[in-house]
Design a protein around this motif. Structure first.
Motif, short mmCIF file in Angstrom:
data_model
loop_
_atom_site.label_atom_id
_atom_site.label_comp_id
_atom_site.label_asym_id
_atom_site.label_seq_id
_atom_site.Cartn_x
_atom_site.Cartn_y
_atom_site.Cartn_z
N ALA A 14 0.83 -1.20 0.00
CA ALA A 14 0.00 0.00 0.00
C ALA A 14 0.87 1.26 0.00
CB ALA A 14 -0.93 -0.01 1.21
N ALA A 15 1.89 1.27 0.86
CA ALA A 15 2.78 2.43 0.92
C ALA A 15 3.51 2.64 -0.40
CB ALA A 15 3.78 2.26 2.05
N ALA A 16 3.88 1.53 -1.05
CA ALA A 16 4.60 1.64 -2.33
C ALA A 16 3.72 2.23 -3.43
CB ALA A 16 5.10 0.27 -2.75
N THR A 17 2.39 2.10 -3.29
CA THR A 17 1.48 2.62 -4.32
C THR A 17 0.77 3.89 -3.87
OG1 THR A 17 -0.28 1.15 -3.48
CG2 THR A 17 1.08 0.33 -5.29
N TYR A 32 -8.26 -1.71 0.28
CA TYR A 32 -7.71 -3.07 0.31
C TYR A 32 -7.97 -3.80 -1.00
CZ TYR A 32 -6.70 -2.53 5.26
OH TYR A 32 -6.18 -2.10 6.46
N GLU A 33 -9.10 -3.48 -1.65
CA GLU A 33 -9.35 -4.06 -2.96
C GLU A 33 -8.23 -3.68 -3.93
OE1 GLU A 33 -12.66 -3.89 -6.60
OE2 GLU A 33 -12.95 -2.71 -4.77
N ARG A 34 -7.83 -2.40 -3.89
CA ARG A 34 -6.77 -1.94 -4.80
C ARG A 34 -5.43 -2.59 -4.46
NH1 ARG A 34 -9.63 2.93 -3.81
NH2 ARG A 34 -8.09 3.66 -2.30
N VAL A 35 -5.14 -2.68 -3.18
CA VAL A 35 -3.84 -3.25 -2.77
C VAL A 35 -3.79 -4.75 -3.09
CG1 VAL A 35 -2.32 -3.72 -0.82
CG2 VAL A 35 -3.45 -1.51 -1.00
N LEU A 36 -4.88 -5.46 -2.81
CA LEU A 36 -4.90 -6.90 -3.10
C LEU A 36 -4.80 -7.15 -4.60
CD1 LEU A 36 -7.59 -8.11 -0.54
CD2 LEU A 36 -5.14 -8.61 -0.50
N HIS A 37 -5.39 -6.27 -5.41
CA HIS A 37 -5.25 -6.41 -6.86
C HIS A 37 -3.80 -6.19 -7.27
CE1 HIS A 37 -5.42 -5.30 -11.13
NE2 HIS A 37 -6.43 -6.14 -11.19
#
Length: 444
Positions: free
Chosen positions: A34-37, A63-68
Motif C-alpha cells: 500500500a505504501a509503495a502505491t 484493500y481491494e486496490r492493494v490486493l489487486h
C-alpha cells in the motif's frame, strides 16, 4: 466466526500457497505494498483472519486496490463478494486494467507459473518468473510483479530441493539471483518497493546459499549468506537477518568452526527474540547446541537443547515464516541426534536418528536419507555395535542415491563406509562394502 459466515478458502490459499506467509507476514506485505502505491493501510493479522473466516465479505476499496496490486485478481477471484454488479464491472474494467502496460499482471499468471513448476520443474519456473517473461530492467519501473517473481523462484527452489537435493538446481538459482540483482541495480522503484525487492532477493540468496552448501561449495555458500545478511540490514528486515545468521551458524559448524557457529546462532537468537516465533528461536537454539557439541562442552550443549525443546513446545505461531516448514518434530529429533553423535553419545544418537526417520514419514527425502545414514554410522561405532541395524540402514541409504543429488549424501555414504570398514571381517559388513564399491555414484 459468525454463525452464517462462510470461510474464504481462496484468500487463505493465496496467503499460504502463493505467498507462503503467516497472517502477520501477509499483513505487513499488504501495508508495505500500500505504501509503495501511495495508499495508507493498517492491515493486521486479525484483519487477515477476518477475511479468511468470511467475517469480511467485501474489503474496503483501499484493500481491494492493494490486493489487486499484490495478486492481479479482482474481489470475486479472491473469494470475496464483488462490490459492483456484473454490468458495472464490465463497463469499468477497461479503465482499471491496462493491457498495453507491461507491468499489468493477468489474473491467472500466478496459477500458470505454479502449474509450470509442477509440470516442468524448477528450471522452467525460474525462467518464467525471472527470465523470458520479465520486463527489461533498464529505464523501467519495478513493482510487485517483480517481487512476486523473486518469491516464486525462491519457493520453487526450496520445493524441489526438499525431495531431490541441490545438484541440479545451482545453475538455475544463479540465473534467478543474477536477474534479481539486475532489477535492484538498474530498475526504478519506490523506496517501499525497493525494500520488498531487496528482502525477496536476500531470501533468494539464502536459497542459493543453501544449494551451494548442500553441494559442498562452502565458500560460495558463505558469500551468499553474507549477501543475504547485508540485504536484511539494508531492507531493515529482522526475520531475514535472523535467518541469515542461522545459516551462517550451520555453515560454520560444517566447516569446522564451532565457536563461530555458537556466536552466529546466538546472534540469530538475539535478533529473532522480538519476532514472536518460538519455533524459529528453537531452531537457532539447536544451532547453538550443535556448536557447543562440536566444541565438546556437554553442559552448554544440554542447556541449549533444553531451550530448544522448551521453545518448540510452545507450538506454532502465525508469525512463523514459511521457510521454517522443514523444522518439524522429526528435524528437532534429528538435530539433537547430531549433537549426541558429536558428544560421543552414540547409542542416544542412533535412537534420535531413528526417531527422526520415523517422524519424517515420506516427506523431505534428502533429510531422511541423511538421518538413515546416521543410523548406520552410530550403530556401527557404538560401544556395543549393532551390525544388523547398521547394515540394514546402510542398505536403505543406497536406495536414495538415484533420486537425491546431494554432495552431503555422498559424504554421508563415505562415513557409512568408514564405519562399516571397522567390521570388514563380518560377513554382513563385508557384503555391504562390496555392494557399495560396485556402485558407480556420480559426484554431486
Amino acid at each position: 466466526m459468525t454463525a452464517d459466515a462462510l470461510p474464504n478458502n481462496v484468500i487463505r490459499g493465496v496467503r499460504e500457497v502463493q505467498f507462503r506467509m503467516s497472517r502477520e507476514e501477509f499483513a505487513r506485505l499488504v501495508n508495505t505494498t500500500a505504501a509503495a502505491t501511495g495508499e495508507n493501510t493498517g492491515c493486521t493479522a486479525r484483519l487477515v483472519a477476518a477475511w479468511e473466516r468470511g467475517e469480511v465479505t467485501s474489503p474496503r476499496p483501499v484493500y481491494e486496490r492493494v490486493l489487486h496490486e499484490l495478486t492481479g485478481r479482482g474481489l470475486a477471484e479472491l473469494g470475496f463478494r464483488p462490490r459492483r454488479t456484473a454490468t458495472e464491472t464490465a463497463v469499468r474494467l477497461p479503465q482499471l486494467a491496462h493491457p498495453n502496460d507491461p507491468y499489468t499482471r493477468k489474473a491467472d499468471d500466478t496459477d500458470v507459473e505454479r502449474r509450470a513448476l509442477l509440470r516442468d520443474g524448477v528450471g522452467s519456473v525460474t525462467s518464467v518468473a525471472l527470465g523470458l517473461n520479465g520486463p527489461q530492467s533498464s529505464g523501467r519501473r519495478m513493482g510487485m510483479r517483480e517481487v512476486r517473481s523473486v518469491v516464486a523462484s525462491t519457493m520453487a527452489l526450496y520445493a524441489h530441493d526438499h525431495d531431490h537435493g541441490s545438484a541440479v538446481m545451482r545453475r538455475e538459482a544463479t540465473k534467478a539471483l543474477h536477474t534479481s540483482y539486475e532489477w535492484l541495480n538498474h530498475g526504478h522503484f519506490t523506496q517501499a518497493t525497493g525494500r520488498l525487492l531487496r528482502s525477496a532477493t536476500g531470501a533468494l540468496s539464502i536459497a542459493a546459499g543453501w544449494l551451494s552448501f548442500d553441494s559442498g561449495q562452502h565458500a560460495d555458500a558463505r558469500s551468499l549468506y553474507n549477501e543475504a545478511l547485508a540485504a536484511a540490514r539494508l531492507a531493515q528486515d529482522p526475520e531475514l537477518e535472523a535467518h541469515s545468521f542461522g545459516c551462517l551458524s550451520l555453515l560454520a559448524k560444517a566447516s569446522g568452526r564451532p565457536r563461530e557457529a555458537v556466536a552466529a546462532a546466538q546472534a540469530a537468537r538475539s535478533v529473532a527474540g522480538p519476532l514472536g516465533s518460538p519455533r524459529m528461536h528453537a531452531l537457532f537454539a539447536m544451532r547453538e547446541a550443535g556448536g557447543w557439541a562440536l566444541i565438546g562442552d556437554r553442559s552448554a550443549c544440554d542447556a541449549a537443547i533444553i531451550d530448544a525443546h522448551a521453545y518448540y513446545a510452545k507450538g506454532p505461531r502465525e508469525n512463523d515464516p514459511a521457510w521454517l516448514e522443514f523444522f518439524t518434530p522429526a528435524e528437532l529429533a534429528g538435530l539433537e541426534a547430531l549433537c549426541r553423535a558429536d558428544l560421543g553419545q552414540h547409542e542416544r544418537a542412533a535412537y534420535g536418528a531413528e526417531q527422526a526417520v520415523l517422524l519424517h514419514g515420506e516427506a523431505f527425502a534428502r533429510n531422511r536419507a541423511l538421518y538413515v545414514a546416521d543410523i548406520a554410522v552410530q550403530n556401527a561405532v557404538r560401544d556395543r555395535p549393532d551390525l544388523d541395524a547398521a547394515v540394514d540402514a546402510a542398505n536403505k541409504v543406497l536406495t536414495f542415491v538415484p533420486e537425491v543429488k546431494s554432495r552431503r549424501l555422498l559424504n554421508a555414504l563415505r562415513e557409512v563406509e568408514a564405519a562399516l570398514q571397522r567390521h570388514a571381517k563380518a560377513p554382513l559388513a563385508s557384503e555391504w562394502l562390496d555392494k557399495h564399491r560396485a556402485l558407480t555414484i556420480d559426484s554431486a
